[in-house]
Design a protein around this motif. Structure first.
Motif, short mmCIF file in Angstrom:
data_model
loop_
_atom_site.label_atom_id
_atom_site.label_comp_id
_atom_site.label_asym_id
_atom_site.label_seq_id
_atom_site.Cartn_x
_atom_site.Cartn_y
_atom_site.Cartn_z
N ALA A 1 -20.30 -15.56 -28.69
CA ALA A 1 -19.73 -15.95 -27.40
C ALA A 1 -20.28 -15.08 -26.26
O ALA A 1 -19.89 -15.23 -25.11
N PHE A 2 -21.15 -14.17 -26.63
CA PHE A 2 -21.67 -13.26 -25.62
C PHE A 2 -23.11 -13.62 -25.27
O PHE A 2 -23.95 -12.78 -25.02
N ASP A 3 -23.40 -14.90 -25.28
CA ASP A 3 -24.74 -15.38 -24.94
C ASP A 3 -25.07 -15.10 -23.48
O ASP A 3 -24.17 -14.89 -22.68
N PRO A 4 -26.34 -15.14 -23.17
CA PRO A 4 -26.73 -14.82 -21.78
C PRO A 4 -26.02 -15.67 -20.76
O PRO A 4 -25.69 -15.20 -19.68
N ASP A 5 -25.79 -16.93 -21.09
CA ASP A 5 -25.22 -17.80 -20.07
C ASP A 5 -23.72 -18.00 -20.24
O ASP A 5 -23.11 -18.76 -19.50
N SER A 6 -23.16 -17.32 -21.20
CA SER A 6 -21.74 -17.52 -21.43
C SER A 6 -20.92 -16.94 -20.29
O SER A 6 -21.34 -16.03 -19.59
N LYS A 7 -19.73 -17.48 -20.16
CA LYS A 7 -18.82 -17.05 -19.12
C LYS A 7 -18.45 -15.58 -19.32
O LYS A 7 -18.36 -14.80 -18.40
N LYS A 8 -18.26 -15.27 -20.60
CA LYS A 8 -17.81 -13.94 -20.95
C LYS A 8 -18.84 -12.89 -20.51
O LYS A 8 -18.51 -11.89 -19.90
N HIS A 9 -20.09 -13.21 -20.84
CA HIS A 9 -21.14 -12.27 -20.49
C HIS A 9 -21.23 -12.08 -18.99
O HIS A 9 -21.37 -10.98 -18.49
N LYS A 10 -21.12 -13.19 -18.29
CA LYS A 10 -21.22 -13.11 -16.83
C LYS A 10 -20.10 -12.26 -16.26
O LYS A 10 -20.32 -11.46 -15.35
N ARG A 11 -18.93 -12.47 -16.81
CA ARG A 11 -17.78 -11.73 -16.29
C ARG A 11 -17.92 -10.23 -16.56
O ARG A 11 -17.69 -9.41 -15.69
N VAL A 12 -18.34 -9.91 -17.78
CA VAL A 12 -18.50 -8.49 -18.13
C VAL A 12 -19.54 -7.85 -17.22
O VAL A 12 -19.35 -6.76 -16.67
N LEU A 13 -20.63 -8.57 -17.06
CA LEU A 13 -21.72 -8.02 -16.24
C LEU A 13 -21.25 -7.83 -14.80
O LEU A 13 -21.53 -6.80 -14.17
N TRP A 14 -20.50 -8.80 -14.33
CA TRP A 14 -20.01 -8.72 -12.95
C TRP A 14 -19.04 -7.56 -12.79
O TRP A 14 -19.08 -6.80 -11.84
N ALA A 15 -18.15 -7.42 -13.80
CA ALA A 15 -17.15 -6.36 -13.73
C ALA A 15 -17.82 -4.99 -13.72
O ALA A 15 -17.43 -4.11 -12.96
N LEU A 16 -18.84 -4.84 -14.56
CA LEU A 16 -19.45 -3.52 -14.68
C LEU A 16 -20.49 -3.27 -13.60
O LEU A 16 -20.89 -2.13 -13.36
N LYS A 17 -20.96 -4.34 -12.98
CA LYS A 17 -22.02 -4.18 -11.99
C LYS A 17 -21.46 -4.11 -10.58
O LYS A 17 -21.84 -3.26 -9.80
N GLU A 18 -20.53 -5.04 -10.30
CA GLU A 18 -20.06 -5.13 -8.93
C GLU A 18 -18.62 -4.68 -8.76
O GLU A 18 -18.29 -3.98 -7.82
N LYS A 19 -17.80 -5.10 -9.68
CA LYS A 19 -16.37 -4.83 -9.52
C LYS A 19 -16.09 -3.34 -9.55
O LYS A 19 -15.49 -2.76 -8.67
N LYS A 20 -16.49 -2.73 -10.59
CA LYS A 20 -16.25 -1.29 -10.75
C LYS A 20 -17.46 -0.69 -11.46
O LYS A 20 -17.50 -0.60 -12.68
N PRO A 21 -18.47 -0.32 -10.71
CA PRO A 21 -19.66 0.23 -11.37
C PRO A 21 -19.31 1.57 -12.02
O PRO A 21 -18.81 2.48 -11.36
N LEU A 22 -19.56 1.65 -13.30
CA LEU A 22 -19.30 2.89 -14.03
C LEU A 22 -20.64 3.52 -14.39
O LEU A 22 -21.56 2.85 -14.83
N GLU A 23 -20.69 4.82 -14.19
CA GLU A 23 -21.94 5.53 -14.46
C GLU A 23 -21.65 6.73 -15.33
O GLU A 23 -20.70 7.46 -15.08
#
Lengths: 330, 364, 169
Positions: B155-177
Motif C-alpha cells: 500500500a506504500f506504492d509511489p502513487d498511493s495515497k498513503k505514500h503521498k500523505r507520509v511524504l507531505w507530512a514529513l516534507k511540508e507539514k512538519k519537516p523533521l531533521e
C-alpha cells in the motif's frame, strides 16, 4: 491534559483528537493562515473564541519534553551567569529560565527589562549529547507580602510583559490563596527554607491546578544546609498530600555551577519529595513545558490574536513591546 | 510505612531472561534473537585461556564493516521511492538517529524489515498528522507517540495515497531533521552505496573501533552448561556469571577479600584462576549480521581442542533507540539498558542472557 | 498452554519478586508452566552435527528473573571546587561515601584517583537513598563539591557499554 492544552481551565474542551480532527477538516496548509492557530479553519476559529473566551495555547510554540531548569538566578555579574548556563547545558538541560527576583519589602524595586540571551553569549552553549544549543527564557519572580504588591501584575504597560514566565512567592496564607485563585501567574513558589508559615488549603491548591498554575520546589537550599534540607523535604511532603503530586516542578535556584545537579539526579530527588518515578521526571520536563506554554498564553489576547515571537535580535527597536512590533510588521 | 517512604525502597523494574540451548539444535533461536536486536553499539567477547586470537576471528573483526553518520538528514529522504528501491528492498538497511534522547527528543529508526519507526513528542505528533499510537511508557498523560510506517508494504506504492500523505507530512507539514547512523547490508549484489547516495548531505564513514586486551591471572567462575541455576560448591549460576562478566568488563578488581574495606565484591565461587584471558571490544554501529558471523566463529573456536571451557559474547544495545528486540518499544527511565550475552560452552551448548531496564518489554 | 511435557519443550519460568531482601531469587524456581509459542515442537528430532564432546542436549529451557538483581550499580564522578588541593585516595573516598550514605553497605568497586570517578555497588533497596544522599552533598572539608551520577543500572555489565558515551567525529 487540562493543564496545558486548555491553557486556562477545564471547560475549553480542546483535546488532542479534536484538534486533529479540526486540522484534518481544514485540509491544513498552515503557511497561509495566521500564525495564531494554524490548525484551525478560520471559520472554526472565530466560533471557538466566541464560545470560549479563554486563552488557548498557541500551537505554533513547540517545546518538546526536554529537561528544563526554570530557576537560574540572574546574577549581576555576567560571567557567573554564563558559567551557570554553561554548566546547565553540560548537565543536559535544554531549557533554562533566568530568574529575576523582585522583593517588595526592599525599597526601590524596579522591574527591569529581561536580559536577552544574545547579550550573554555570541553563540549559545550546546546541550551535552545533543546537537542543539540551549534555550534561554526569562522569568520574573515577585515576592509578595501585601495584597497591594499584586497590583503590578494587573498593569499592562510595564516591562512585566516581556518576561516569559511570571512566578509569585506568597508569604501569607491569604496571598497564597489569591495567587492560586486570581493572579495571572504561571508559577507559585513554595517556601522550602523554613517551617511553613501556613498550611496549604485544598480548595486553593485545587483551584490553582484547575487553572494550570504550577508549584515550584527548589533543591539548592537542601544542598546548602541540613536544616533547610529537613524543611525542604517536610514542606514538599505536606504539599504533596494536598496537591496529590499534580502540578509540581522542581528547579534549582543554584547560584554556582557546583550547586546544579543533573536532570536524572533531580528526578531521583523527586522521589524523596514524595513523587512517583514518572511524576518526578515530569517535574523537570513536561511540567516545565506546561509552565512555559501557560506563560506563552499571556502573550496571546484570549487566544484570538497570537503574535509570532520574532527573535529578540532586533533589540535596537526593542522599546516596542513584542505585540506592537508584530502589528506594525503586518 | 507511608507511600513516599515505601517508594524510597522500591527498585526500578528490570528483567533478566536466561535461555539455554544448543548452537546446532534445530529449534535454537539464537540467530533469530541476534537478528531481531537491530541496533548494537558495542560488542565484546572474552575467551579464557587464549593468548593469540585465531586468524578467522581476527578477519571477522577487521571486516565488520563501516557505518555512516549523515548529518541533518531530512526524514522524508528515507521514505522516497528511490531510497526504498535502492536500499530497503535490496538488503537490510539500518538507520538510527544519533544524539537524540528517547526520553526527551524525537527519534526515528529504520529496521531491516522495512519498518520506519518514528517516536515523537506530543507537539510534533499533532503537527505531523500521521497516525500512530501512544507510547507504552508515557502514563496517563500521553506525551509521546509512536508512528510506524511499513516502507515495503504494497500500500506504500509511489502513487498511493498513503505514500503521498507520509511524504507531505514529513516534507511540508512538519519537516523533521536528524543526524543518522546508517548502515546497509546486502548479500553480494552490487549497487550504489550509501556514501554516493547521500553525497549531497554531510556524510562521514566510520570504522568500528576495536580494542584488545589480555587479562592475566583472571579468576573465572566454574560453569556447567546444564546448571543454569548453579549448584552449590559445583558451579555458578547464570546470574552470577552475568555480574562477574560486568566486573571484568568494567575492570573491577576481584581478587580482594570479602572483608576488604573498599569492596566486598568477589568472584562467585567455585572459581578457577586462568593464566590469561583475551578480551576484545568493538564499538560502533554494529549490524546483527556481523554479530552472527562473530558468534559462528566463536563456535568454531572449539573445533580444535582448547583449554577454555566456555567463551562469552556480550552485545550492548543503544540506550536511545526506539526499539529493543523486534519492534517492542524501548524507553529510558533512569537507564536505557538493553543488552544480551551469550555463553558458548565447549560442547556448543549455550546460555543466552537478555537484560532490559525499566521501560522495556520482556525480551523475546 | 500448547506445549506438551512429552517433547520436553516446557519452559520453566522463575519469577522472583525483588522487593526487600530476597537473598536467592534464583533458587526459588517455580515452574509455573509459562511458555511461549512452541508450535514447532511436534515430532521434532534434535539434530546434532559432529562436534567435540557431544552430549544429547535437552531442549531449550527458559528462565526469567524479574527485578532479581540484589544490587544496583552507579557510575559516579566527584567534582570539587577548582584550586582545592584535596587529595582523595580510595580509602578516603570510601570514607566520604560512608559519611554520606549512612548505614548502607556500599562497595566501591573501582576508583580512579585521577578523575575521581568510581563505580559503586549498593543494595537495590538503598539505591534511591544513596543516590539522593549523593545528590544533596554540597561540601567536603568545607569546600564546595558535587557528585555527578553518570549512569545507574541494575546490571554491572550495562555500565561497560553506554551508548550515550558514544561520541563520533
Amino acid at each position: 491534559m487540562r493543564c496545558w492544552l486548555a491553557g486556562r481551565g477545564r471547560g475549553s474542551g480542546c483535546t488532542a483528537t479534536a484538534a486533529q480532527r479540526r486540522r484534518r477538516l481544514a485540509g491544513c496548509r498552515h503557511q497561509t493562515t495566521t500564525p495564531s492557530m494554524p490548525w484551525a479553519e478560520p471559520g472554526l476559529r472565530r466560533k471557538r473564541s466566541a464560545a470560549a473566551p479563554r486563552r488557548l495555547v498557541p500551537r505554533g510554540f513547540s517545546m518538546a519534553a526536554v529537561f528544563a531548569d526554570l530557576n537560574v538566578p540572574g546574577a549581576p555579574e555576567r560571567k557567573s551567569l554564563q558559567s551557570l548556563l554553561e554548566a546547565a547545558a553540560h548537565l543536559g538541560y535544554s531549557t533554562v529560565a533566568i530568574n529575576h527576583v523582585i522583593d517588595f519589602k526592599e525599597k526601590k524595586q524596579e522591574i527591569v527589562k529581561p536580559i536577552s540571551p544574545s547579550e550573554l553569549f555570541p553563540s549559545l552553549p550546546i546541550v551535552q549529547g545533543k546537537s542543539k544549543p540551549i534555550k534561554i527564557v526569562t522569568r520574573l519572580t515577585l515576592v509578595v507580602s501585601d495584597p497591594s504588591h499584586c497590583n503590578v501584575l494587573r498593569s499592562t504597560s510595564t516591562n512585566i510583559r516581556l518576561y516569559d514566565i511570571i512566578a509569585v512567592f506568597p508569604e501569607t496564607e491569604k496571598l497564597f490563596h489569591v495567587a492560586c485563585t486570581n493572579l495571572d501567574v504561571d508559577l507559585i513558589c513554595v517556601n522550602v527554607t523554613e517551617k511553613l508559615p501556613f498550611y496549604f488549603r485544598r480548595s486553593s491548591v485545587n483551584m490553582a491546578i484547575d487553572r494550570g498554575v504550577y508549584f515550584e520546589l527548589l533543591y539548592t537550599p537542601a544542598i546548602k544546609d541540613s536544616t533547610m534540607r529537613r524543611y525542604t523535604i517536610s514542606n514538599a511532603l505536606s504539599l504533596m498530600q494536598i496537591c496529590k503530586r499534580k502540578n509540581i516542578i522542581i528547579s534549582s535556584a543554584a547560584e554556582r555551577p557546583l550547586e546544579l545537579r543533573g536532570p536524572y539526579d533531580v528526578a531521583n530527588l523527586g522521589l524523596l519529595f514524595g513523587l512517583s518515578e514518572s511524576d518526578a521526571k515530569a517535574a523537570i520536563s513536561t511540567n516545565c513545558r506546561a509552565v512555559l506554554l501557560h506563560g506563552e498564553t499571556r502573550k496571546t489576547a484570549f487566544g484570538v490574536v497570537y503574535t509570532k515571537k520574532t527573535h529578540r535580535a532586533s533589540e535596537e527597536e526593542g522599546v516596542l513591546p513584542v505585540r506592537k512590533k508584530a502589528k506594525t510588521e503586518v | 510505612m507511608s507511600v513516599p517512604l515505601r517508594r524510597l525502597r522500591e527498585t526500578p523494574r528490570h528483567l533478566l531472561v536466561c535461555e539455554k540451548s544448543h548452537m546446532r539444535h534445530e529449534r535454537s533461536r539464537h540467530a533469530a534473537h541476534v537478528r531481531s536486536h537491530a541496533y548494537n553499539c558495542r560488542v565484546s567477547f572474552l575467551i579464557p585461556e587464549c593468548g593469540i586470537l585465531p586468524e578467522a576471528l581476527k578477519s571477522v573483526i577487521t571486516d565488520i564493516g563501516e557505518y555512516y553518520l549523515v548529518k541533518n538528514l531530512s526524514l522524508h529522504e528515507l521514505v522516497t521511492h528511490e531510497f526504498i528501491n535502492t536500499f530497503v528492498k535490496k538488503g537490510s538497511c539500518y538507520a538510527l538517529t544519533y544524539n537524540t534522547k528517547i526520553d526527551q527528543d524525537n527519534a526515528a529508526a529504520l529496521l531491516p524489515t522495512g519498518k520506519l519507526i518514528i517516536s515523537v513528542d506530543k507537539d510534533t505528533y499533532e503537527e505531523l498528522g500521521l497516525q500512530g499510537r501512544p507510547s507504552q511508557y508515557s502514563g496517563k498523560k500521553v506525551m509521546r507517540y509512536i508512528v510506524t510506517i511499513d516502507l515495503t508494504d504494497s500500500a506504500f506504492d509511489p502513487d498511493s495515497k498513503k505514500h503521498k500523505r507520509v511524504l507531505w507530512a514529513l516534507k511540508e507539514k512538519k519537516p523533521l531533521e536528524f543526524d543518522f547512523l546508517l548502515s546497509w547490508h546486502n548479500k553480494g549484489a552490487e549497487g550504489s552505496t550509501l556514501m554516493s547516495y547521500f553525497s549531497k548531505n554531510q556524510i562521514q564513514a566510520h570504522q568500528p573501533k576495536a580494542t584488545f586486551s589480555t587479562l592475566r591471572n583472571l579468576q573465572c567462575p566454574v560453569l556447567h552448561s546444564n546448571e543454569l541455576h548453579g549448584k552449590l560448591e559445583e558451579s555458578c549460576s547464570a546470574q552470577e556469571l552475568f555480574e562477574w562478566l560486568g566486573a571484568v568488563c568494567n575492570k573491577v578488581g576481584l581478587d580482594n577479600k570479602s572483608f576488604s574495606f573498599l569492596s566486598t565484591c568477589c568472584c562467585p565461587q567455585p572459581s578457577t584462576v586462568v593464566e590469561q584471558a583475551y578480551l576484545c571490544t568493538i564499538t560502533g554501529f554494529i549490524l546483527p549480521e556481523k554479530i552472527i558471523q562473530l558468534l559462528e566463529q566463536l563456535c568454531c573456536y572449539f573445533d580444535e581442542p582448547k583449554l577454555a571451557q566456555w567463551v562469552t559474547l556480550t552485545v550492548h544495545g543503544f540506550a536511545d533507540s526506539p526499539v529493543s528486540w523486534r519492534e517492542s518499544e524501548h524507553g529510558f527511565q533512569k537507564g536505557g539498558e538493553n543488552l544480551y550475552n551469550f555463553v558458548v560452552f565447549r560442547n556448543l551448548d549455550y546460555w543466552l542472557q537478555m537484560a532490559v531496564g525499566a521501560n522495556d518489554d520482556c525480551p523475546p | 498452554m500448547r506445549c506438551s511435557p512429552v517433547t520436553g519443550e516446557r519452559r520453566a519460568c522463575a519469577v522472583a519478586r525483588s522487593l526487600g531482601s530476597i537473598a536467592h531469587a534464583q533458587s526459588t524456581v517455580e515452574p509455573d508452566g509459562r511458555c511461549r509459542s512452541c508450535d514447532s515442537n511436534k515430532g521434532a528430532v534434535p539434530l546434532f552435527p559432529a562436534g567435540p564432546n557431544i552430549a544429547p542436549t535437552p531442549s531449550p529451557t527458559f528462565h526469567r528473573f524479574r527485578n532479581a538483581s540484589q544490587h544496583h550499580y552507579m557510575k559516579i564522578c566527584f567534582v570539587k571546587f577548582q584550586g582545592g588541593g584535596i587529595r582523595l585516595n580510595a580509602a578516603h573516598f570510601k570514607q566520604l561515601i560512608i559519611s554520606v550514605g549512612a548505614a548502607l553497605p556500599v562497595d566501591v568497586l573501582t576508583y580512579e584517583e585521577k578523575t575521581l570517578s568510581a563505580i559503586l555497588r549498593v543494595p537495590s533497596s538503598g539505591l534511591v537513598k544513596l543516590w539522593s544522599a549523593l545528590t544533596l552533598l554540597g561540601s567536603y572539608q568545607n569546600r564546595k563539591c558535587a557528585f555527578r551520577v553518570i549512569q545507574t543500572s541494575p546490571f554491572l555489565l550495562a555500565l561497560s557499554g553506554n551508548s550515550r558515551e558514544l561520541i563520533l567525529d
